[in-house]
Write an enzyme that holds these catalytic residues in place. Structure first.
Site, PDB file in Angstrom:
ATOM      1  N   THR A 147      -3.311  12.799  -5.720  1.00 45.75           N
ATOM      2  CA  THR A 147      -3.133  12.516  -4.296  1.00 45.75           C
ATOM      3  C   THR A 147      -2.542  13.731  -3.592  1.00 45.75           C
ATOM      4  O   THR A 147      -2.965  14.107  -2.501  1.00 45.75           O
ATOM      5  CB  THR A 147      -2.187  11.308  -4.095  1.00 45.75           C
ATOM      6  OG1 THR A 147      -2.662  10.243  -4.919  1.00 45.75           O
ATOM      7  CG2 THR A 147      -2.180  10.847  -2.656  1.00 45.75           C
ATOM      8  N   GLU A 207       0.840  -1.206   0.000  1.00 46.75           N
ATOM      9  CA  GLU A 207       0.000   0.000   0.000  1.00 46.75           C
ATOM     10  C   GLU A 207       0.875   1.256   0.000  1.00 46.75           C
ATOM     11  O   GLU A 207       0.562   2.249  -0.662  1.00 46.75           O
ATOM     12  CB  GLU A 207      -0.924  -0.032   1.222  1.00 46.75           C
ATOM     13  CG  GLU A 207      -1.868   1.141   1.399  1.00 46.75           C
ATOM     14  CD  GLU A 207      -3.006   1.159   0.393  1.00 46.75           C
ATOM     15  OE1 GLU A 207      -2.725   1.300  -0.814  1.00 46.75           O
ATOM     16  OE2 GLU A 207      -4.178   1.062   0.809  1.00 46.75           O
TER      17      GLU A 207
END
Lengths: 307, 307
Positions: free
Chosen positions: B181, B128
């Site tokens: 992001t 992740e």
């Protein structure tokens, strides 16, 4: 029934991570009150024992909440209230909440319970506001509902009853110093770091889950306050020492009860709670600060009639 | 067993009030992967379908988590991984988490389950981190454990499994725009008002209680985000319109899925979830933004083998 004697319990608000929303109810310490129907209309406080509080209903916390209820009912009689106060005002374990709750609970019983506990909270908030200058319910809710409570909202009143594990005991020490409400408010920051807020709501969610699942280890892991305690603990002499030592003695967690100065712990089992009591006493015995310590099972019933 | 085919589900992180800690698992949308023991040591990604992702294990999310696990086991064989990707990267429903979880779950099954789900989370966090540049578990936890999860802590990993009411359905729309992001992070304030933080943790505590008690009205009352949504919703065109209309159509709550751009709702019953689907579609059909909508029961199992 024309007269009722009630026990109105002390309570612990905030419970470390749950500033302004969580609370729990004690059963070994509380006020007693006698409420009596009388011919003379109105609210009449006829006796106050224990501490010096006004008899004038509109200046007395129990009187103000009683008046708030009385104004909404259409009756041709009044109520006398006698207050036997055991919870010291300013101790941080819900002294004003006990008063505010006791009168309206007793009156409601005498007139056949037309109001539910949420409605009683609404009346009691008016009394609490006299003492604390703002409408909050974090001590009222556990005093009325018992057990652990979460005040989801004050306007409208929305109280959640969270389960209490069977073997949970609180030990609370009241170091007899005065903390001015104005000072304990002023010391709080208006803004907090987002990262701290995230830690805090992880702990709140986790504590609620731990109470639902009777997971004592998780209760321990959740009883942390990274927002308020770092500021307010400065106002309580020896707080850090007490906290370090009770955790070593086996307490699940330790924090400031309400806005202090009382310090609470939660413990698994009476034996640990008593050991923690000794530990707390030993810290303050070395100082010149007078103190009182209570050990109590969590009271899951709240305010009640006694006979 | 030398080969396993697995389904690795999409997930919704944050769940309105629970920024950075809460998440839940979907069952109608997810990736498929085949993991196979092979003589050649190491991790070998042999096939990626659906989206253009690197085959080099150290540059691929599934590969990085697989390598993290592989380094801790002492075996004289390796693993081949085939990835059939259905969850679009950047959609906000845990695309990278599904990849990170799938490889380690499958490998663990093939070697006799030496690791528990908490340990698998630790490996998956490494994958992740490749995608999101930070170690977080709010999508990994629901993908691995299923249902609703609360990430109590990442270091060490501590995941709480919160119960899911039976009749709870999610509807999620993915408006196919790109949110960087960096932008979705930069838009968040470093500090928040204490009063907002209190509202947020009252909602987190209340949502956890509501899930434990299958109280749908309280789920509805708890699904509010006063901290992150006011900022991030600006990055999602038509967010406010969608939210207003789905609440009118009967959704219990609506918020940003993860860091967006997907928008999630929770609903009582499949009928409402389908009505909400239509409502969401109608809003975006009037725009030139392409979209995809999913309706899903809460998946209480998480990642699993399929045959």
């Amino acid at each position: 029934m024309n007269e009722i004697k009630i026990f109105s319990p002390a309570t612990v608000a905030n419970v470390a991570c749950g500033f302004d929303v969580l609370g729990f109810c004690l059963d070994s310490v509380g006020d007693e009150m006698i409420i009596r129907k009388v011919d003379k209309k109105g609210i009449h406080i006829t006796h106050v024992e224990g501490f010096d509080l006004p008899l004038e209903a509109s200046l007395n916390v129990a009187g103000v909440s009683a008046l708030a209820m009385y104004e909404t009912i259409d009756v041709d009689f009044g109520f006398e209230i006698e207050i036997y106060k055991n919870i010291k005002p300013g101790s941080g374990i819900g002294s004003s909440a006990a008063s505010a709750v006791g009168s309206v609970f007793g009156m409601n019983e005498l007139i056949g319970r037309p109001f539910n506990k949420t409605q009683l909270t609404e009346f009691a908030i008016k009394g609490e506001a006299l003492a604390s200058k703002c409408e909050h319910a974090d001590n009222l809710a556990p005093a009325l509902f018992g057990g652990f409570t979460l005040v989801k909202s004050v306007s409208p009143v929305q109280i959640l009853e969270i389960p209490s594990p069977d073997d949970l005991y609180a030990t609370i020490i009241h170091p007899q110093i005065e903390i001015k409400t104005s000072e304990s408010r002023a010391i709080l920051p208006k803004e907090v770091a987002l990262s701290d807020a995230i830690t805090q709501w992880a702990n709140v969610g986790s504590l609620v889950h731990a109470l639902h699942t009777s997971n004592y280890n998780l209760i321990k892991d959740s009883l942390h306050d990274v927002i308020v305690e770092p500021h307010r603990s400065k106002l309580i002499p020896h707080f850090n020492e007490v906290k370090t030592e009770v955790l070593e003695a086996g307490a699940l967690g330790c924090g400031i009860s309400g806005s202090g100065p009382s310090i609470f712990t939660l413990n698994k089992g009476l034996e640990t709670a008593n050991k923690v009591k000794e530990t707390m006493e030993n810290v303050y015995a070395k100082t010149d600060i007078a103190f009182e310590v209570h050990v109590s099972k969590i009271n899951t019933k709240g305010v009640k009639a006694i006979y």
